[in-house]
Design a protein around this motif. Structure first.
Motif, mmCIF file in Angstrom:
data_model
loop_
_atom_site.group_PDB
_atom_site.id
_atom_site.type_symbol
_atom_site.label_atom_id
_atom_site.label_comp_id
_atom_site.label_asym_id
_atom_site.label_seq_id
_atom_site.Cartn_x
_atom_site.Cartn_y
_atom_site.Cartn_z
ATOM 1 N N ALA A 1 0.870 -1.183 0.000
ATOM 2 C CA ALA A 1 0.000 0.000 0.000
ATOM 3 C C ALA A 1 0.902 1.227 0.000
ATOM 4 O O ALA A 1 1.895 1.268 0.721
ATOM 5 C CB ALA A 1 -0.896 -0.002 1.235
ATOM 6 N N SER B 1 -7.233 2.699 -3.190
ATOM 7 C CA SER B 1 -7.723 2.500 -1.811
ATOM 8 C C SER B 1 -8.783 3.525 -1.436
ATOM 9 O O SER B 1 -9.539 3.313 -0.490
ATOM 10 C CB SER B 1 -6.570 2.587 -0.807
ATOM 11 O OG SER B 1 -5.666 1.527 -1.006
ATOM 12 N N PHE C 1 -2.949 5.287 2.572
ATOM 13 C CA PHE C 1 -3.295 4.191 3.477
ATOM 14 C C PHE C 1 -3.035 4.612 4.929
ATOM 15 O O PHE C 1 -2.805 3.777 5.795
ATOM 16 C CB PHE C 1 -2.439 2.963 3.096
ATOM 17 C CG PHE C 1 -3.129 1.633 3.291
ATOM 18 C CD1 PHE C 1 -4.208 1.262 2.505
ATOM 19 C CD2 PHE C 1 -2.688 0.743 4.258
ATOM 20 C CE1 PHE C 1 -4.837 0.025 2.675
ATOM 21 C CE2 PHE C 1 -3.310 -0.495 4.445
ATOM 22 C CZ PHE C 1 -4.396 -0.850 3.638
#
Ligand SMILES: Cc1cc2nc3c(=O)[nH]c(=O)nc-3n(C[C@H](O)[C@H](O)[C@H](O)COP(=O)(O)O)c2cc1C
Length: 295
Positions: free
Chosen positions: A7, A257, A12
């Protein structure tokens, strides 16, 4: 790393915010939000705006500062069974060194990722990553400070020749390079005659930047012999495979994300599915296997 998908920084959080949504241990790694010497409050809202196939952000590098990170976040992160990389930035070479020195005293990080897409306030605001000499200076100083752990240098795409920047980072001691950071952009509200972002200019990311990122990853992989970590618009396992083919040894998932926090973990499974479907024994077989047309 148990798989090549991480990530990416700034997309994140500090990782922990996602623990109730995804099994963090399924990821190949987590790169936390950029850390500075002192806490930074960031830019005025709005900080993100959606663009065609992408997103423009001007967060202004908001973060808790390295000391609070070590005290409040790292103990829980250190218990994860996945490597956690500390993304580091500053406005002067000394800032980068101070952040790495603080992290060197702590247990938990697997390595450092140097964000060089920052203005150097000692050089009229020129980005560290935009000038090979400045880049070499900050990488050499960071490498000297990073005695315990590997140093990844995250390259800026806002340059004419990214291969030359990658070579400068390698010469100065980088253990790996990652790319791309966001592309500078501007979203305009025509009716209001103002930028759509509170901070004015922003950084473009998401599927819109993937072709640029793939081209740059390919050029950099040809230019250096250290590992390359690719990113920019990766949203699924096949996107990850494309970067591996261009010569990346690992990849990072960022903006995806924002629309689905489970995307990095899903991309891990999808990459396995891609390998099975095409009867490829391991992801390593893909690395650099792109067949480019001859000159
Ligand atoms: C909201 C936001 C914040 C980011 N913050 C950082 C950061 O603190 N440090 C850094 O090196 N990159 C930062 N990035 C860049 C991403 O890590 C990544 O390089 C870039 O977004 C391209 O990948 P993507 O298209 O998958 O998002 C940020 C990106 C976004 C969208």
């Amino acid at each position: 790393m148990r798989n090549p998908i991480l990530a990416s920084s700034g997309t994140f959080g500090y990782g922990l915010e996602f623990a109730s949504l995804v099994d963090l241990n399924q990821l190949g790694g987590i790169v936390v939000k950029g850390l500075s010497r002192n806490p930074i409050a960031g830019n005025p809202a709005p900080r993100i705006v959606e663009t065609a196939s992408g997103m423009l952000n001007s967060v202004g590098l908001q973060n808790v500062g390295v000391e609070a990170f070590i005290r409040d976040k790292l103990p829980a992160l250190a218990k994860l069974d996945t490597p956690v990389f500390a993304n580091v930035f500053g406005y002067a070479v000394d800032d980068y060194v101070a952040v790495i020195r603080a992290l060197e005293q702590a247990e938990g990080p697997a390595g450092y990722e140097l964000n060089v897409s920052c203005p150097n306030t000692h050089c009229g605001g020129m980005q560290f990553g935009a000038d090979a000499a400045l880049l070499g200076e900050v990488v050499a100083a960071a490498k000297a400070a990073a005695r315990r752990r590997p140093l990844i240098v995250k390259l800026s795409p806002n340059v004419t020749d990214i291969a030359a920047q990658a070579r400068a980072a390698e010469r100065a001691g980088a253990d790996a390079v990652s790319l791309i950071n966001t592309l500078q952009g501007l979203a305009v509200d025509a009716a209001a005659r103002t930028p759509r972002l509170g901070g004015g200019y922003g950084g473009l990311s998401g599927p819109a930047v993937k072709p640029v990122a793939l081209r740059m990853a390919h050029q950099v992989a040809q230019a250096v012999s250290i590992p390359v970590i690719g990113m920019g618009g990766i949203a699924c396992g096949e996107d990850a495979a494309e970067f591996l083919l261009c010569g990346a040894s690992a990849v990072q998932v960022g903006t995806a994300s924002f629309w689905d926090p489970a995307r990095p973990a899903a991309a891990v499974r999808e990459l396995d599915d891609f390998l099975d479907k095409h009867k490829i024994a391991s992801a390593a077989e893909l690395i650099g296997a792109l067949r480019m047309p001859g000159p």
